[in-house]
Design an enzyme around this catalytic site. Structure first.
Site, PDB file in Angstrom:
ATOM      1  N   GLN A  28      54.206 -51.844  50.142  1.00 44.31           N
ATOM      2  CA  GLN A  28      52.945 -51.432  49.529  1.00 44.31           C
ATOM      3  C   GLN A  28      51.782 -51.769  50.453  1.00 44.31           C
ATOM      4  O   GLN A  28      51.244 -52.865  50.416  1.00 44.31           O
ATOM      5  CB  GLN A  28      52.757 -52.090  48.166  1.00 44.31           C
ATOM      6  CG  GLN A  28      51.598 -51.497  47.422  1.00 44.31           C
ATOM      7  CD  GLN A  28      51.587 -51.873  45.968  1.00 44.31           C
ATOM      8  OE1 GLN A  28      52.473 -52.530  45.460  1.00 44.31           O
ATOM      9  NE2 GLN A  28      50.558 -51.440  45.286  1.00 44.31           N
ATOM     10  N   PHE A  29      51.390 -50.792  51.274  1.00 42.21           N
ATOM     11  CA  PHE A  29      50.307 -51.001  52.222  1.00 42.21           C
ATOM     12  C   PHE A  29      48.983 -51.269  51.523  1.00 42.21           C
ATOM     13  O   PHE A  29      48.075 -51.882  52.086  1.00 42.21           O
ATOM     14  CB  PHE A  29      50.179 -49.822  53.199  1.00 42.21           C
ATOM     15  CG  PHE A  29      49.524 -48.608  52.614  1.00 42.21           C
ATOM     16  CD1 PHE A  29      48.158 -48.411  52.755  1.00 42.21           C
ATOM     17  CD2 PHE A  29      50.267 -47.653  51.939  1.00 42.21           C
ATOM     18  CE1 PHE A  29      47.542 -47.290  52.221  1.00 42.21           C
ATOM     19  CE2 PHE A  29      49.682 -46.529  51.406  1.00 42.21           C
ATOM     20  CZ  PHE A  29      48.300 -46.351  51.540  1.00 42.21           C
ATOM     21  N   THR A  30      48.848 -50.853  50.269  1.00 34.78           N
ATOM     22  CA  THR A  30      47.579 -51.012  49.557  1.00 34.78           C
ATOM     23  C   THR A  30      47.239 -52.478  49.283  1.00 34.78           C
ATOM     24  O   THR A  30      46.113 -52.779  48.877  1.00 34.78           O
ATOM     25  CB  THR A  30      47.574 -50.224  48.237  1.00 34.78           C
ATOM     26  OG1 THR A  30      48.609 -50.717  47.388  1.00 34.78           O
ATOM     27  CG2 THR A  30      47.764 -48.743  48.491  1.00 34.78           C
TER      28      THR A  30
END
Length: 143
Positions: free
Chosen positions: A74-76
């Site tokens: 999850q890059f967010t």
């Protein structure tokens, strides 16, 4: 590297309507984000920490119980929301850096003895879970 660790009764991740990873018993759902200066050593260190955190019932760890783990990239987790209304993703590592690090994190958990399921890196995923406790822990390698 940033982790959001949730103690769950069960969790699953779907891609295009198909379940690609799931745990059907108490364990951990770990969302994983990587930044530019993360290394495989950082990924291994955080895997060891997550596996040994005493956040399961009875102040036991996932390693104590042999609890399964679902790892989802999850890059967010590296969203910068300090300016305006549109998050900046500049702190998130690009795929050539982050994908191998997420893989290293999952591999390190497996080497430690964890039964690990994963999502699909870069895919549009739907994650479902039942948070137990609720228990949610944030780990950041910068701390």
């Amino acid at each position: 590297m940033r982790l959001v660790i949730q103690r769950v009764s069960r969790a699953a991740v779907e891609v295009e309507g198909e379940i690609v990873g799931a745990i059907d018993e108490p364990g951990l759902l770990i969302l994983v984000g990587a930044t530019h200066d993360d290394t495989p050593a950082v990924a291994r260190k955080l895997a060891e920490k997550a596996w040994s955190l005493r956040i399961m019932p009875g102040e036991r760890s996932a390693s104590d119980l042999g609890a399964p783990i679902l790892v989802v990239s999850q890059f967010t987790l590296y969203a910068d929301t300090r300016k305006g209304r549109r998050p900046s993703w500049n702190a998130a590592a690009p795929r050539p850096i982050s994908e191998p690090l997420v893989d290293e994190f999952a591999a390190a958990l497996r080497e430690l003895g964890a039964a690990v399921q994963t999502g699909v890196f870069g895919a549009e995923m739907e994650v479902s879970l039942i948070n137990s406790g609720p228990v949610t822990i944030l780990l950041d390698s910068a701390d």
